[in-house]
Design an enzyme around this catalytic site. Structure first.
Site, PDB file in Angstrom:
ATOM      1  N   ILE A   1      47.743  62.229  45.450  1.00  0.00           N
ATOM      2  CA  ILE A   1      46.361  62.065  45.888  1.00  0.00           C
ATOM      3  C   ILE A   1      45.398  62.390  44.752  1.00  0.00           C
ATOM      4  O   ILE A   1      44.443  61.650  44.486  1.00  0.00           O
ATOM      5  CB  ILE A   1      46.061  62.954  47.103  1.00  0.00           C
TER       6      ILE A   1
ATOM      7  N   HIS B   1      48.638  72.652  37.738  1.00  0.00           N
ATOM      8  CA  HIS B   1      49.545  73.728  37.333  1.00  0.00           C
ATOM      9  C   HIS B   1      50.723  73.191  36.533  1.00  0.00           C
ATOM     10  O   HIS B   1      51.272  73.884  35.678  1.00  0.00           O
ATOM     11  CB  HIS B   1      50.034  74.480  38.576  1.00  0.00           C
TER      12      HIS B   1
ATOM     13  N   ALA C   1      42.362  68.893  45.641  1.00  0.00           N
ATOM     14  CA  ALA C   1      43.539  68.187  46.170  1.00  0.00           C
ATOM     15  C   ALA C   1      44.824  68.978  45.998  1.00  0.00           C
ATOM     16  O   ALA C   1      45.876  68.564  46.491  1.00  0.00           O
ATOM     17  CB  ALA C   1      43.683  66.826  45.476  1.00  0.00           C
TER      18      ALA C   1
ATOM     19  N   LYS D   1      47.887  67.616  60.092  1.00  0.00           N
ATOM     20  CA  LYS D   1      48.788  68.693  60.527  1.00  0.00           C
ATOM     21  C   LYS D   1      48.048  70.008  60.749  1.00  0.00           C
ATOM     22  O   LYS D   1      48.613  70.971  61.281  1.00  0.00           O
ATOM     23  CB  LYS D   1      49.908  68.877  59.498  1.00  0.00           C
TER      24      LYS D   1
ATOM     25  N   GLY E   1      53.745  56.424  50.143  1.00  0.00           N
ATOM     26  CA  GLY E   1      54.159  56.526  48.754  1.00  0.00           C
ATOM     27  C   GLY E   1      53.846  57.845  48.095  1.00  0.00           C
ATOM     28  O   GLY E   1      54.171  58.044  46.929  1.00  0.00           O
TER      29      GLY E   1
END
Length: 617
Positions: free
Chosen positions: A290, A311, A362, A408, A448
């Site tokens: 993303i 990171h 993100a 979620k 994807g």
């Protein structure tokens, strides 16, 4: 031959044609051999000169006739008609009379001979001849769509000697076209005839040639094609054809993204440009699926500087190289920062250095089963990381902070969902006391992305199966990564502060149907690969929601973006959880997260309008 030689050839040829047409017409009408009269010779000279003048005017001598079409034929008719008209005017002026019958027959012969010589090469290149060649070697192809695009596809396939495809029939739902022939190819019926036609005509390939096709209709057509043994391909989308990026005969395989049944996102370019163009934008998790797509989309709006923060050094390096190659103009300065969200001081240092105007957050741990086994890491990255990034953004005067959330987070049953719900509360709390506009954008699965079912299914298919699905009734919302990224950017333009934006995810998709489509798209049958049901994994739900009952509202700020009502923010309890989480075992921590995210077993604390947590792990 050279242009000069070609020009000379056509001038001589046309001169012979003009003279032949007028003298032969005189012979036909008079049935006399004495055709060389003074008026006729004068008319012939006039007709000859005017023909060459109009031919030069309409550039008939510059056209490549092997590609001629109706347009070139109309140009010939114009030139010949004007030439005959000029001769008629001259006859009227000199002899006060016009030989209409002579000129009419001359006009017909003139067009017949000029057109015949010009279209000779075009006729030689007629698809019918090529169709007969290599008849047994080329793959028999069914073209879906008998419109302009389908006709163009068929013409190019028939005229290309190197093509391995030979169109043998059209399919079109337009009843006016059915039972007709186009380029000698019959239109044999509508979409409901695909399976039968493929069997009867021994079809090897199917080409869907409707560039403006809506995705729901494409899905219907593909399902019909999937019942055959033929390979199904599609021509490029209409926007790619219009922009000249690809040609109509550059077929590609149908992708699972094509079958989502969703229409392309239309963005409000003006509002987005207003808060991104010529400004500094920072993306956390820029190396992820993303985050990297957000960077690609943001660069289209030409920010002054784009900060790629992540990171993992390999993923950040990869997206940096990709973006610099894709946008070589250098209008946007691309800067990379390797940083850990859990390091509050580092996040503050990065924000202080670059002073971004917009932050897209993100970065997150999102793999549901892994977070079930490692809840403390989900707390560190998803809650504390969001808190550190948000607090640094607030202290450094960031204008807009957009956090990527998930469906979620609604009535969560997993650690991942619970930590994302608590992260939403964190940024909503920050918005209450900060000049920065903090918002969250909530959406479902993206096709994807890393950790999604699509790459897993593809790997299983490549290995010969079976494809593993947890439950036959499991459904999920899906959108493509570019679509999700575009809507995240659009939501940032709509932000006023404190909102939880919910993206319109369209209709939910059954995972088992998605698996079947992927198997068929790979050229296999469901029976060959097989589907195995493994049972619901820890933390999973049969279906996801986009809003809790108390969050539901009617506010729609964009055709594909809704605003949910703000639910209760329990910052005091979140504060207490973050102080004590490392002393809990995985099972206890999981229960505390779910209780807090689902408003269960509320503990009462003194009201605290804001809680800034200088947490660094």
């Amino acid at each position: 031959m050279t242009y000069r030689q070609r020009l000379s050839f056509f001038i001589v040829l046309d001169s012979v044609i003009v003279l032949t047409a007028i003298f032969f017409s005189r012979f036909l009408l008079s049935a006399s051999l004495n055709v060389f009269t003074v008026p006729l010779v004068l008319s012939s000279i006039t007709l000859l000169l005017s023909h060459h003048c109009y031919s030069f005017y309409y550039k008939l001598y510059k056209k490549v006739w092997k590609y001629a079409s109706i347009g070139e034929l109309m140009t010939i008719i114009k030139a010949v008609t004007l030439s005959i008209g000029t001769a008629a005017v001259l006859q009227r002026l000199i002899y006060n009379d016009t030989h209409f019958r002579l000129l009419a027959v001359t006009w017909m012969l003139h067009i017949l001979l000029i057109g015949g010589t010009r279209f000779y090469k075009r006729v030689r290149k007629d698809p019918g001849e090529t169709q007969l060649q290599n008849k047994d070697e080329r793959k028999r192809t069914l073209v879906i769509g008998a419109g302009s695009a389908g006709t163009m596809v068929a013409r190019q396939l028939l005229g290309n000697r190197d093509s391995e495809l030979r169109p043998v029939a059209f399919i079109d739902d337009n009843v006016r076209k059915q039972h007709l022939d186009i380029l000698g190819i019959p239109v044999i019926g509508g979409v409901d005839r695909i399976e039968q036609a493929a069997a009867e005509l021994q079809i090897d390939n199917i080409v869907i040639a409707i560039p403006s096709l809506r995705r729901k209709e494409l899905n219907r057509i593909y399902q019909a094609c999937a019942k055959t043994a033929a390979k199904t391909q599609i021509i490029p989308m209409i926007e790619d054809l219009a922009l000249g990026r690809v040609s109509v005969n550059q077929f590609r395989d149908v992708q699972v993204e094509d079958l989502l049944g969703r229409e392309p996102v239309e963005l409000d370019i003006g509002s987005i440009s207003g808060y991104i163009t010529a400004r500094t934008v920072l993306v956390t998790g820029a190396g992820g699926s993303i985050g990297s797509e957000l960077c690609r989309q943001v660069l289209k709006f030409q920010p002054k500087r784009l900060i790629l923060l992540g990171h993992g050094e390999n993923s950040i390096y990869a997206i940096e190289i990709e973006l610099k190659n894709a946008f070589p103009s250098g209008e946007t300065e691309i800067v990379t920062e390797i940083a850990d969200l859990q390091d509050a001081e580092r996040m503050l240092a990065v924000m202080s250095l670059h002073k971004p105007h917009v932050v897209y957050h993100a970065a997150a741990h999102k793999h549901v089963p892994l977070m079930e086994r490692n809840p403390e890491e989900a707390v560190k990255n998803n809650i504390i990381g969001t808190l550190n990034a948000g607090r640094a953004a607030s202290l450094c005067g960031v204008e807009t902070f957009v956090m990527i959330s998930t469906d979620k987070a609604v009535n969560p049953t997993s650690v991942m969902g619970a930590t994302k719900r608590l992260a939403e509360m964190v940024i909503q709390n920050l918005d209450r006391t900060s000049f920065t506009k903090f918002v969250a954008v909530r959406f479902g699965n993206v096709l994807g992305s890393r950790g999604s079912v699509i790459p897993l299914f593809k790997q299983q298919i490549e290995k010969g199966g079976p494809v593993t699905v947890t439950h036959p009734d499991m459904i999920r919302y899906f959108m493509t990564i570019p679509e999700a990224s575009k809507l995240v950017i659009q939501a940032g333009a709509l932000a006023e502060g404190g909102e939880v934006f919910v993206l319109d995810m369209g209709e939910p998709v059954k995972i088992v149907d998605l698996a079947k489509n992927l198997i068929l798209l790979s050229g296999n049958s469901v029976e060959e690969i097989g589907i195995e049901f493994t049972g619901i994994r820890p933390g999973e739900k049969l279906f996801e929601e986009l809003l809790k009952e108390e969050e539901k509202g009617d506010a729609q700020v964009h055709p594909k973006i809704y605003v949910g009502r703000t639910a209760e923010i329990r910052m005091a309890e979140i504060h207490d959880l973050l102080k004590r989480y490392d002393g809990c075992g995985p099972a206890e921590l999981r229960e505390r997260l779910l209780d807090l995210a689902n408003d269960r077993n509320k503990t009462h604390y003194e009201a605290s309008p804001t809680v800034f947590l200088p947490v660094s792990v």
